[in-house]
Design an enzyme around this catalytic site. Structure first.
Site, mmCIF file in Angstrom:
data_model
loop_
_atom_site.group_PDB
_atom_site.id
_atom_site.type_symbol
_atom_site.label_atom_id
_atom_site.label_comp_id
_atom_site.label_asym_id
_atom_site.label_seq_id
_atom_site.Cartn_x
_atom_site.Cartn_y
_atom_site.Cartn_z
ATOM 1 N N GLU A 169 0.819 -1.218 0.000
ATOM 2 C CA GLU A 169 0.000 0.000 0.000
ATOM 3 C C GLU A 169 0.850 1.263 0.000
ATOM 4 O OE1 GLU A 169 -0.660 -2.658 1.842
ATOM 5 O OE2 GLU A 169 -2.714 -3.223 1.380
ATOM 6 N N HIS B 292 -11.260 -5.059 9.410
ATOM 7 C CA HIS B 292 -11.851 -4.765 8.102
ATOM 8 C C HIS B 292 -13.104 -3.901 8.215
ATOM 9 C CE1 HIS B 292 -9.268 -8.114 6.929
ATOM 10 N NE2 HIS B 292 -9.495 -7.834 5.670
#
Lengths: 335, 325
Positions: free
Chosen positions: B59, B128
């Site tokens: 990322e 998440h």
């Protein structure tokens, strides 16, 4: 290691003189910076490059004017060698709006769109993904620019280094990773922070060509960088170059430099990049002491002019505080 | 025309890719897989691997790469699978994208668009399910969007790509399958204004992203009791549209903010402060907020439901405000 002072210069005298001139310019500029810091004309962090000049000078002299440069917070030398006017750099250090970043960045954040200097990035490793992106843009646009990104050996401990090396090699991007290994990340010696101190071995694990150069020898740094740039420009993918060098001064003006043996510093000073080249040139008859002194005097004059320019500079109006943040329909807005 | 939120996003990206060769999409599983939320399904075949670029699980690396590509003349759309993983890229967004134009004295703009899914409600547990929009909205130099409607899912990307500076777009994960009527107004989507989705005179429910629909549900329940709630969709989390907020609160004299972020240091807290600064004397009751409980979002359905802001809690908050009046 053979004595570098006995090696032939090996490049035409005018080229060698240009390298020497830039190293002396950087040296004189930074010595003045240290004085000005003492006088509190320059504030904040100031990281001097003294001792490491051969790296930026050799590397940047191997690049073309259209190439991209991404540097670190120790980037005065890169900006000077790249052709950013010394006055604009000094004014930046003063915080004046005539500075190359309008006084917004200071010593650590020298920017210059004209010479494609994409900063002085003061997050260790922060410039690497940026350089990969510049290279990706170039590849996608079918251009021939090479991106050179400079970082210290401390950055190889960052995830950003590994992620960037992988992406660049995976996509065969036109980027040269220029690792300025001065053996200390602030006060932490490389063998105290890395399980593998062979930095080229790390880079090679990403299927990347690697080169190692004596960073105290500007002829060697330029030659290594020329090799790297030629390979990268040919489209063969990125190259990692390790320049082994040493900073003579402390990490920053705040650093009491308690972590290094003074004898070690003195030992490296005997290999200083400026006298390394000037002695070799003198031995070959391509430089006289008078000519060397003239180069030095010229550099001092340039620094004097830069200081005068910075002193005469002006402060950005406080009303401009929120400029360059948001744009709506091409119009600057502050929110 | 009825359209899903996912399809609206897909059309917006398709349009951008077809219209401008500088635009490309990069992220984890955007290509072969078709996008982890299937937003870019079919794009790889149409636009090729150069422009629909599958990135490794890096990322920080690929978001920074998108930022560099933007500096280099491209118009990247970078997709981060969820806001939770975006924390790995936070350095590049906050320390590079957000600061480069200002810090370079206006020399280098970063026209990057970062898209990511956010929010809970699908029993995906703490790593998440978080809503960290406010972490980004805290940062000057970036524009933060939270499309809640199909109009905005369709229209905001075009405006984001036209913006010369970085834009972060939060897509609430519960909204992808939501169907809505695409209005002709979608083409007018801007990056500066909030929007009243439902008019009402008794209280303003201020929400964004997924909570817009919790607020709408609460408004329907309140209407059955004769309480008319106005629903204000913030749309843009930075910069906040103070004028629309204050005008609405000035009319209704009461406000409840519905925010899926945690209460402490929340965007709801910021909006409350602004109302206090700008509309204090218009108020008939203290401003209230319904936020996520201050716990990591748990897996078990009943526990997750209890942690997230829900319509009944909004209804209760409104009743309490009215009782105080």
């Amino acid at each position: 290691m053979s004595d570098p002072e006995r090696k032939p210069v090996g490049i035409p005298a005018p080229e060698a003189l240009a390298l020497l001139r830039d190293m002396v310019r950087i040296r004189r500029f930074e010595e003045r910076c240290a004085d000005l810091y003492g006088q509190q004309k320059i504030r904040g962090f100031l990281h001097l490059y003294i001792g490491e000049e051969a790296v930026a000078v050799g590397a940047l002299h191997a690049l073309g004017p259209g190439d991209n440069i991404v540097a670190t917070y120790r980037e005065h030398g890169h900006a000077l060698a790249r052709g950013v006017p010394a006055g604009a750099i000094m004014a930046e250090m003063y915080g004046k709006q005539e500075g190359c970043s309008r006084g917004r960045g200071g010593s650590m954040h020298l920017f210059d769109a004209k010479t494609r200097l994409f900063g002085g990035n003061a997050i260790v490793g922060g410039g690497l993904p940026l350089a990969v992106g510049l290279a990706l843009a170039e590849q996608m646009q079918g251009g021939s620019r090479v991106t050179a990104v400079f970082f210290g050996e401390g950055a190889v401990a960052e995830g950003a280094f590994h992620e960037s090396m992988n992406l660049a090699a995976l996509w065969k991007l036109p980027v040269v990773f220029c690792c300025e290994n001065n053996f200390y990340a602030m006060g932490t010696a490389i063998e105290r922070s890395e399980s593998q101190t062979d930095l080229c071995a790390k880079a090679a694990s990403y299927n990347m060509k690697t080169l190692r150069a004596d960073g105290m020898d500007v002829i060697a740094t330029q030659a290594a960088m020329r090799d790297a740039v030629a390979q990268v420009r040919s489209g063969a993918g990125p190259v990692f170059v390790e320049f082994q060098t040493y900073r003579y001064r402390a990490h920053s003006m705040f650093d009491p430099d308690l972590y290094r043996d003074k004898a070690e510093v003195e030992r490296w000073k005997t290999r200083g990049p400026i006298h390394n080249l000037s002695n070799r040139m003198k031995a070959e008859g391509s430089l006289t002491e008078e000519a060397f002194l003239a180069i030095d005097a010229e550099a001092i004059k340039e620094v004097d002019a830069a200081v005068a320019f910075a002193e005469a500079g002006t402060w950005e109006p406080v009303e401009h505080l929120a400029h360059d943040l948001y744009t709506v329909n091409g119009v600057e807005t502050a929110r | 025309m009825k359209i899903t939120y996912r399809e609206a996003l897909r059309q917006a990206m398709h349009e951008a890719l077809a219209a401008d060769s500088r635009v490309f999409l990069m992220g984890e599983d955007v290509g072969k897989y078709g996008g982890s939320y299937a937003v870019s399904k079919g794009f790889l075949a149409e636009f090729g691997p150069e422009r629909i670029r599958d990135a490794p699980l890096s990322e920080l690396g690929f978001v920074g790469t998108a930022i560099g590509a933007a500096l280099g003349g491209m118009r990247p759309i970078v997709e981060i699978m969820t806001v939770n993983f975006s924390l790995l890229a936070l350095d590049q967004i906050v320390n590079t994208a957000a600061v480069y134009r200002h810090m370079s004295g206006g020399q280098f703009s970063v026209p990057v668009v970062v898209r990511m899914a956010t929010g809970g409600g699908r029993q995906l547990a703490a790593q998440h399910s978080h809503s960290l929009e406010n972490w980004y909205a805290h940062v000057p130099g970036i524009t933060v969007l939270a499309p809640a409607t199909v109009d905005d899912a369709r229209g905001m990307l075009r405006a984001a790509l036209a913006d010369p500076d970085p834009v972060v777009i939060f897509e609430h994960a519960m909204l992808y399958p939501m169907e809505g009527e695409l209005s002709p107004d979608w083409e007018k989507a801007d990056l500066r204004t909030a929007k009243i989705l439902r008019a009402g005179r008794d209280v303003t429910l201020i929400a964004y992203g997924g909570t817009v629909w919790k607020a709408q549900e609460a408004a329907r329940q309140l209407a059955a009791e004769g309480i008319e709630a106005e629903v204000l969709d913030l749309r843009v989390l930075r910069p906040l549209d103070d004028a629309t907020i204050m005008a609405s609160v000035g009319r209704t004299r009461r406000a409840v903010i519905v925010d899926e972020g945690w209460r402490t240091g929340s965007l709801a807290g910021e909006i409350m402060a602004r109302i206090m600064e700008q509309a204090f004397y218009e108020l008939d009751a203290p401003v209230a907020r319904v936020c996520s409980a201050e716990v990591p979002i748990p897996y078990a359905k009943h526990m997750e439901g209890a942690a997230l802001p829900q319509a009944p809690a909004v209804v209760a908050a409104v009743r309490q405000l009215l009782a105080k009046a």
